[in-house]
Each structure stands twice: as C-alpha cells, then as structure tokens.
Design a protein around this motif. Structure first.
Motif, PDB file in Angstrom:
ATOM      1  N   ALA A 106      40.600  37.422  44.261  1.00  0.00           N
ATOM      2  CA  ALA A 106      40.591  38.457  43.223  1.00  0.00           C
ATOM      3  C   ALA A 106      39.181  38.816  42.795  1.00  0.00           C
ATOM      4  CB  ALA A 106      41.399  37.982  42.005  1.00  0.00           C
ATOM      5  N   VAL A 107      38.233  37.909  43.010  1.00  0.00           N
ATOM      6  CA  VAL A 107      36.832  38.177  42.680  1.00  0.00           C
ATOM      7  C   VAL A 107      36.094  38.796  43.866  1.00  0.00           C
ATOM      8  CG1 VAL A 107      34.619  37.125  42.070  1.00  0.00           C
ATOM      9  CG2 VAL A 107      36.716  36.353  40.941  1.00  0.00           C
ATOM     10  N   ILE A 108      36.280  38.235  45.047  1.00  0.00           N
ATOM     11  CA  ILE A 108      35.515  38.654  46.227  1.00  0.00           C
ATOM     12  C   ILE A 108      35.956  40.027  46.741  1.00  0.00           C
ATOM     13  CG2 ILE A 108      35.075  38.133  48.658  1.00  0.00           C
ATOM     14  CD1 ILE A 108      35.179  35.165  47.921  1.00  0.00           C
ATOM     15  N   TYR A 109      37.277  40.234  46.882  1.00  0.00           N
ATOM     16  CA  TYR A 109      37.743  41.465  47.532  1.00  0.00           C
ATOM     17  C   TYR A 109      37.310  42.728  46.783  1.00  0.00           C
ATOM     18  CZ  TYR A 109      40.623  44.789  50.001  1.00  0.00           C
ATOM     19  OH  TYR A 109      41.041  45.886  50.732  1.00  0.00           O
ATOM     20  N   PRO A 110      37.546  42.826  45.469  1.00  0.00           N
ATOM     21  CA  PRO A 110      37.111  44.059  44.792  1.00  0.00           C
ATOM     22  C   PRO A 110      35.596  44.251  44.782  1.00  0.00           C
ATOM     23  CG  PRO A 110      37.884  42.445  43.192  1.00  0.00           C
ATOM     24  CD  PRO A 110      38.265  41.929  44.551  1.00  0.00           C
ATOM     25  N   LYS A 111      34.851  43.151  44.800  1.00  0.00           N
ATOM     26  CA  LYS A 111      33.387  43.265  44.762  1.00  0.00           C
ATOM     27  C   LYS A 111      32.840  43.921  46.027  1.00  0.00           C
ATOM     28  CE  LYS A 111      29.116  40.571  44.357  1.00  0.00           C
ATOM     29  NZ  LYS A 111      28.492  41.561  43.456  1.00  0.00           N
ATOM     30  N   PHE A 112      33.441  43.623  47.176  1.00  0.00           N
ATOM     31  CA  PHE A 112      32.891  44.095  48.451  1.00  0.00           C
ATOM     32  C   PHE A 112      33.698  45.213  49.113  1.00  0.00           C
ATOM     33  CE2 PHE A 112      31.225  39.763  48.007  1.00  0.00           C
ATOM     34  CZ  PHE A 112      29.875  39.971  48.259  1.00  0.00           C
ATOM     35  N   TYR A 113      34.980  45.366  48.768  1.00  0.00           N
ATOM     36  CA  TYR A 113      35.824  46.262  49.561  1.00  0.00           C
ATOM     37  C   TYR A 113      36.609  47.292  48.746  1.00  0.00           C
ATOM     38  CZ  TYR A 113      34.835  42.532  52.853  1.00  0.00           C
ATOM     39  OH  TYR A 113      34.184  41.607  53.635  1.00  0.00           O
ATOM     40  N   VAL A 114      36.327  47.425  47.457  1.00  0.00           N
ATOM     41  CA  VAL A 114      37.077  48.365  46.626  1.00  0.00           C
ATOM     42  C   VAL A 114      36.146  49.451  46.103  1.00  0.00           C
ATOM     43  CG1 VAL A 114      38.403  48.659  44.495  1.00  0.00           C
ATOM     44  CG2 VAL A 114      38.809  46.664  45.947  1.00  0.00           C
ATOM     45  N   CYS A 115      36.618  50.700  46.162  1.00  0.00           N
ATOM     46  CA  CYS A 115      35.893  51.826  45.586  1.00  0.00           C
ATOM     47  C   CYS A 115      36.848  52.616  44.696  1.00  0.00           C
ATOM     48  CB  CYS A 115      35.317  52.720  46.693  1.00  0.00           C
ATOM     49  SG  CYS A 115      36.572  53.460  47.763  1.00  0.00           S
ATOM     50  N   SER A 116      36.325  53.569  43.971  1.00  0.00           N
ATOM     51  CA  SER A 116      37.147  54.314  43.006  1.00  0.00           C
ATOM     52  C   SER A 116      38.251  55.130  43.664  1.00  0.00           C
ATOM     53  CB  SER A 116      36.250  55.240  42.174  1.00  0.00           C
ATOM     54  OG  SER A 116      35.534  56.138  43.024  1.00  0.00           O
ATOM     55  N   SER A 117      38.053  55.476  44.952  1.00  0.00           N
ATOM     56  CA  SER A 117      39.066  56.274  45.652  1.00  0.00           C
ATOM     57  C   SER A 117      39.901  55.449  46.635  1.00  0.00           C
ATOM     58  CB  SER A 117      38.368  57.415  46.414  1.00  0.00           C
ATOM     59  OG  SER A 117      37.436  56.901  47.359  1.00  0.00           O
ATOM     60  N   CYS A 118      39.726  54.136  46.608  1.00  0.00           N
ATOM     61  CA  CYS A 118      40.456  53.252  47.539  1.00  0.00           C
ATOM     62  C   CYS A 118      41.746  52.772  46.881  1.00  0.00           C
ATOM     63  CB  CYS A 118      39.587  52.067  47.941  1.00  0.00           C
ATOM     64  SG  CYS A 118      38.000  52.526  48.669  1.00  0.00           S
ATOM     65  N   GLY A 119      42.782  53.618  46.953  1.00  0.00           N
ATOM     66  CA  GLY A 119      44.028  53.313  46.255  1.00  0.00           C
ATOM     67  C   GLY A 119      44.698  52.034  46.714  1.00  0.00           C
ATOM     68  N   THR A 121      44.111  44.472  44.930  1.00  0.00           N
ATOM     69  CA  THR A 121      43.400  43.708  43.911  1.00  0.00           C
ATOM     70  C   THR A 121      44.318  43.390  42.736  1.00  0.00           C
ATOM     71  OG1 THR A 121      41.300  44.759  44.512  1.00  0.00           O
ATOM     72  CG2 THR A 121      41.421  43.709  42.354  1.00  0.00           C
ATOM     73  N   VAL A 122      45.105  44.376  42.315  1.00  0.00           N
ATOM     74  CA  VAL A 122      46.035  44.169  41.184  1.00  0.00           C
ATOM     75  C   VAL A 122      47.075  43.113  41.530  1.00  0.00           C
ATOM     76  CG1 VAL A 122      47.815  45.263  39.770  1.00  0.00           C
ATOM     77  CG2 VAL A 122      45.695  46.490  40.255  1.00  0.00           C
ATOM     78  N   THR A 123      47.670  43.218  42.718  1.00  0.00           N
ATOM     79  CA  THR A 123      48.698  42.235  43.094  1.00  0.00           C
ATOM     80  C   THR A 123      48.090  40.842  43.274  1.00  0.00           C
ATOM     81  OG1 THR A 123      48.405  42.896  45.430  1.00  0.00           O
ATOM     82  CG2 THR A 123      50.206  43.928  44.189  1.00  0.00           C
ATOM     83  N   THR A 124      46.832  40.779  43.706  1.00  0.00           N
ATOM     84  CA  THR A 124      46.165  39.477  43.832  1.00  0.00           C
ATOM     85  C   THR A 124      45.947  38.851  42.466  1.00  0.00           C
ATOM     86  OG1 THR A 124      45.024  40.217  45.841  1.00  0.00           O
ATOM     87  CG2 THR A 124      44.128  38.284  44.725  1.00  0.00           C
ATOM     88  N   CYS A 125      45.527  39.655  41.508  1.00  0.00           N
ATOM     89  CA  CYS A 125      45.337  39.148  40.141  1.00  0.00           C
ATOM     90  C   CYS A 125      46.662  38.658  39.554  1.00  0.00           C
ATOM     91  CB  CYS A 125      44.743  40.238  39.249  1.00  0.00           C
ATOM     92  SG  CYS A 125      43.038  40.693  39.665  1.00  0.00           S
ATOM     93  N   LEU A 126      47.732  39.396  39.813  1.00  0.00           N
ATOM     94  CA  LEU A 126      49.056  38.972  39.319  1.00  0.00           C
ATOM     95  C   LEU A 126      49.494  37.673  39.993  1.00  0.00           C
ATOM     96  CD1 LEU A 126      50.924  42.419  39.209  1.00  0.00           C
ATOM     97  CD2 LEU A 126      50.094  41.073  37.268  1.00  0.00           C
ATOM     98  N   ALA A 127      49.216  37.558  41.297  1.00  0.00           N
ATOM     99  CA  ALA A 127      49.564  36.331  42.010  1.00  0.00           C
ATOM    100  C   ALA A 127      48.785  35.144  41.444  1.00  0.00           C
ATOM    101  CB  ALA A 127      49.279  36.493  43.503  1.00  0.00           C
ATOM    102  N   PHE A 128      47.514  35.368  41.137  1.00  0.00           N
ATOM    103  CA  PHE A 128      46.704  34.314  40.518  1.00  0.00           C
ATOM    104  C   PHE A 128      47.326  33.847  39.209  1.00  0.00           C
ATOM    105  CE2 PHE A 128      43.560  33.878  37.027  1.00  0.00           C
ATOM    106  CZ  PHE A 128      43.159  32.579  37.293  1.00  0.00           C
ATOM    107  N   VAL A 129      47.760  34.787  38.377  1.00  0.00           N
ATOM    108  CA  VAL A 129      48.382  34.428  37.091  1.00  0.00           C
ATOM    109  C   VAL A 129      49.657  33.624  37.315  1.00  0.00           C
ATOM    110  CG1 VAL A 129      49.505  35.350  35.023  1.00  0.00           C
ATOM    111  CG2 VAL A 129      47.391  36.403  35.870  1.00  0.00           C
ATOM    112  N   LEU A 130      50.471  34.046  38.282  1.00  0.00           N
ATOM    113  CA  LEU A 130      51.735  33.350  38.546  1.00  0.00           C
ATOM    114  C   LEU A 130      51.496  31.931  39.053  1.00  0.00           C
ATOM    115  CD1 LEU A 130      53.928  36.139  40.188  1.00  0.00           C
ATOM    116  CD2 LEU A 130      53.992  35.296  37.846  1.00  0.00           C
ATOM    117  N   TYR A 131      50.546  31.766  39.956  1.00  0.00           N
ATOM    118  CA  TYR A 131      50.243  30.415  40.452  1.00  0.00           C
ATOM    119  C   TYR A 131      49.688  29.535  39.341  1.00  0.00           C
ATOM    120  CZ  TYR A 131      51.084  31.399  45.409  1.00  0.00           C
ATOM    121  OH  TYR A 131      51.672  31.685  46.627  1.00  0.00           O
ATOM    122  N   ALA A 132      48.879  30.122  38.455  1.00  0.00           N
ATOM    123  CA  ALA A 132      48.350  29.357  37.329  1.00  0.00           C
ATOM    124  C   ALA A 132      49.477  28.924  36.395  1.00  0.00           C
ATOM    125  CB  ALA A 132      47.322  30.186  36.567  1.00  0.00           C
TER     126      ALA A 132
END
Length: 275
Positions: A94-107, A113-124
């Motif tokens: 969730a930290v690495i992917y948006p930093k290197f591979y996400v742009c404002s037009s990359c839907g 990234t959103v689903t990864t953050c949600l998965a992180f919360v669920l595993y926690a």
C-alpha cells in the motif's frame, strides 16, 4: 473422512478472510490488467497480493473441510503468523505501489491501491481478533512476543532486499551489520518454524529462557548495527541513498521491536513464571 463446516465461513474471522480473498484478487487483477514490468518493487507488490490471496484461500478451504485438524502443525500459530505477515505485506504494498506506479489519471492503479489499503485493514483486524488475550491459553505466535518475531523476521527480509553485496563487502563494519541481520533473522525464523511444527521441546533449555537470552543478545547486536551502519554507509555513499536510508530505518525499527520483545520475555520469565 472430510466433513464440511460452514460455521467457519460465518464466524467473524471467516468473514474477514473471505473479504481478504476478494480484495487481494481485485488488487492483482487490476494491476495485471494495466501491464507488467520486471522492476523489483512491482514484482514485490504482485507477489504480496498473489501470496496473500493463495494462502488465505487455502486457510478458508482447509477450515471449511476441517482438514486443518489433520495437519501435523499448530494451526492457531500458523494462522496467527500468516495474518501478521499478510498485514505487513499489504502495508508495504500500500506504500510502495502508489509511490511508484500511480498517477492522477491511472484509474485501475488507484483502485488497486484502495483495495490494498482495505486488505491491510482487514488483515490487521484479523490479527487483533486472533491475538491471545491476557489469561488466555493459546499458541505462542498469537501472543505479542510471537507476533513480534514475525515482525522482526519480515523487517530483516526488507533489509536483505535492499543490501548491495558489492558495497558492504568492502567494509568490515558493514559486514558485521549484515552478520547481525542474518543471525537474528535465522533465530526468529527458527522460532516461527519450531512453534508451527510443534518442535519447541527440541530446544536444549526451557524455551522462555532461551528466548530471553537470545533477545538480549539481539538487542545488543542491533544496537551496534544502528550505530555502525549509518556511520559507514553514508560516509562511503555510492549511488542513490534511498536504500541506505531504508536499511537504517529498518535497523532502528528492529532494534525497537527486539527491545519490546525482551521486555515481554523478562516479564514472562521473572514475573509470570513465579506467580
């Protein structure tokens, strides 16, 4: 004979795991649809999603069919260790992917990234639900010291990924730091494997005392690495300094983890054992 237990799917942990399977599947599917690259960070993120998806699905399947009760391992320790590991893997993705591979037009990348953050919360949340509560009899890896062992091993792996042999091999001080990372990682990994495999009785001394001694040694060794690594690496900087910074931060993080681990070990040996 295999029996099906649907209660494992309707329990809170079971519901969490089903959602984790869905979210990790969506994550790697969205990223795969964008295209692939051989860059190490992209490979790490894709591995994290696929690994967590496969193991979580396997856990669900084994518990649904009750085959987990027939395995010669400590199932509670295995699931607790994996939940902690998956939490850490999803956090790094969730930290690495948006930093290197996400742009404002990359839907699709933003969606991953959103689903990864949600998965992180669920595993926690799963770690919180499966963690042993005070006074509860459970496996070692579901206790705070056990979860710290998973954290210590994971942080060491991040350090290993960032190491450059051609750089540290030229300086004895940095070689000592790598030895520290390796020795402590091996011990943490052995504790995890022996616990899951129910082999702790093979330790030559009482497990809690062995753990305490090794944790104290790890604190002392990591303290030297916290001082030596930045002193040598930043004085003899070669190439981008990002990896050196990551190693320094991870070294400090593991020192804190081992200090907390040691405090819990002392509490276990000198206070709990006497009551």
């Amino acid at each position: 004979m295999v029996t099906v237990d649907f209660k494992t799917l309707t329990a809170p942990v079971g519901i969490l795991r089903m959602l984790e399977v869905v979210l990790t599947c969506i994550s790697f599917s969205l990223v795969a649809s964008v295209g692939h690259t051989s860059q190490s960070f992209w490979v790490w993120c894709m591995f994290s999603w696929c690994f967590c998806f496969c193991i979580t699905f396997l856990v669900l399947l084994l518990e649904l069919t009750t085959l987990n009760t027939k395995l010669p391992i400590s199932w509670d320790d295995f699931t607790a260790a994996f939940a902690m590991l998956a939490t850490l893997m999803m956090f790094t993705a969730a930290v690495i992917y948006p930093k290197f591979y996400v742009c404002s037009s990359c839907g699709r990348s933003i969606g991953a990234t959103v689903t990864t953050c949600l998965a992180f919360v669920l595993y926690a949340v799963e770690v919180g639900l499966t963690r042993a509560k005070p006074g509860e009899i459970s496996g070692f890896l579901s206790t705070i010291p056990g979860l710290l062992k998973v954290l210590e091993a994971f942080v060491a792996c991040i350090i290993f990924i960032c190491l450059d042999y051609t750089f540290y091999s030229n300086f004895p001080g940095l070689q000592w730091c790598v030895a520290v990372y390796s020795i402590c990682f091996i011990f943490a990994l052995l504790v995890i494997i022996f616990t899951i495999g129910r082999l702790l009785s093979l330790f030559p001394a009482p497990f809690d005392k062995v753990l305490t001694v090794c944790n104290v040694l790890a604190v002392l060794m990591y303290f030297t690495a916290v001082v030596i690594w930045p002193f040598y690496s930043f004085r003899n900087l070669v190439g981008p300094k990002d990896f050196y910074i990551v190693i320094t931060v991870m070294t400090c993080l593991n020192l804190i983890a081992y200090i907390v681990d040691t405090v819990y070990s002392f509490k276990l040996v000198f206070f709990v054992s006497r009551t």
